[in-house]
Each structure stands twice: as C-alpha cells, then as structure tokens.
Design a protein around this motif. Structure first.
Motif, short mmCIF file in Angstrom:
data_model
loop_
_atom_site.label_atom_id
_atom_site.label_comp_id
_atom_site.label_asym_id
_atom_site.label_seq_id
_atom_site.Cartn_x
_atom_site.Cartn_y
_atom_site.Cartn_z
N GLU A 14 -20.46 5.52 -2.08
CA GLU A 14 -19.33 4.81 -2.68
C GLU A 14 -18.23 5.80 -3.10
O GLU A 14 -18.48 6.76 -3.83
N ARG A 37 -19.78 -0.35 6.51
CA ARG A 37 -18.73 -0.20 5.51
C ARG A 37 -18.18 -1.55 5.06
O ARG A 37 -17.96 -2.45 5.87
N HIS A 38 -17.92 -1.65 3.76
CA HIS A 38 -17.15 -2.75 3.18
C HIS A 38 -16.26 -2.13 2.11
O HIS A 38 -16.74 -1.67 1.08
N ARG A 39 -14.97 -2.06 2.42
CA ARG A 39 -13.97 -1.42 1.56
C ARG A 39 -14.32 0.04 1.31
O ARG A 39 -14.38 0.82 2.22
N ASN A 40 -14.58 0.41 0.05
CA ASN A 40 -14.86 1.81 -0.27
C ASN A 40 -16.35 2.10 -0.42
O ASN A 40 -16.74 3.13 -0.94
N GLU A 91 -7.50 5.69 2.50
CA GLU A 91 -8.14 4.77 3.43
C GLU A 91 -8.53 5.50 4.72
O GLU A 91 -9.61 5.24 5.28
N GLU A 98 0.84 -1.18 0.00
CA GLU A 98 0.00 0.00 0.00
C GLU A 98 0.88 1.24 0.00
O GLU A 98 1.79 1.37 0.81
#
Length: 126
Positions: free
Chosen positions: A45, A28-31, A11, A3
């Motif tokens: 999103e 939340r899930h990732r972005n 992030e 990263e």
C-alpha cells in the motif's frame, strides 16, 4: 477535482510498481496491491504524507499480511477483497526491511525524473 501534475507522477510510479508485481499475482486497486492465496492476503500500500503540497509529494510504502484462519469464515472473502494494511495481522513500513531500518519516504518534485524512484521502489518491493 482536477489531478495535479504531482498526483499524475505519483500515479505513474504506482502503475509501474503494479506492473512489476502483477506477474507475482498482485492485483491493483488504486494505491493498494493485493495478492490472495489460500485464504491469505499480501498487501502493498502506497501512503501519501500529510506534509504534501502542490509542488511536492512525499510517500512511503506499507506492507502487510492477513492470515485468513484468523478471520471469521463468513466475512473472509469480503475482508480479503478490500483489505488494507491497517487490517493486516502483520504490517510494517518498507524501511523496516532496510539495513538501518529507517522510516523511508520518497519525494516527487514537479519536474523530477521518476526513473530513479521507480527503480529503487521496484527493487525494494520485489
């Protein structure tokens, strides 16, 4: 893949906004952050630009709503669980909610201060 510092800053912004909308019921899930209510789904999103580099990251936010009654009952739960803005019945970039309706993008620079970005994004999302 390691990263980069820019990705880490991005992030941190997403995590801060996720914390702000969590009391409203968003998960939340990732972005992507989703709010499920009465077989409907609200979506926030974060979208990265295709013009990003190692030292600069541009992003915008897309919002959407999925109306559960328009989805086949057999696939409803699966669809809502993994919903993305592209599948939303109503969707818009966040800039469309601003007075002049600009296509709003934020820029993260390698050594930039995130507080102004987080504050502005949080205010718009909330």
């Amino acid at each position: 893949m390691a990263e980069t510092q820019i990705q880490s800053l991005f992030e941190r912004i997403i995590a801060a906004i996720a914390a702000d909308v969590k009391p409203l019921g968003f998960v939340r899930h990732r972005n992507v952050m989703r709010l499920h209510e009465h077989d409907n789904c609200g979506i926030i999103e974060f979208q990265r630009s295709t013009k990003n580099s190692q030292n600069r990251l541009l992003f915008t936010i897309n919002v959407g709503v999925i109306y559960g009654k328009l989805i086949d009952a057999m696939s409803l739960k699966q669809t809502l669980r993994k919903a993305r803005v592209v599948a939303a019945h109503l969707r818009q970039r966040i800039g469309m909610f601003l007075p002049d309706r600009p296509d709003k993008w934020w820029e993260i620079a390698e050594f930039g201060d995130l507080r102004p970005i987080i504050s502005e994004v949080s205010e718009l999302v909330l």
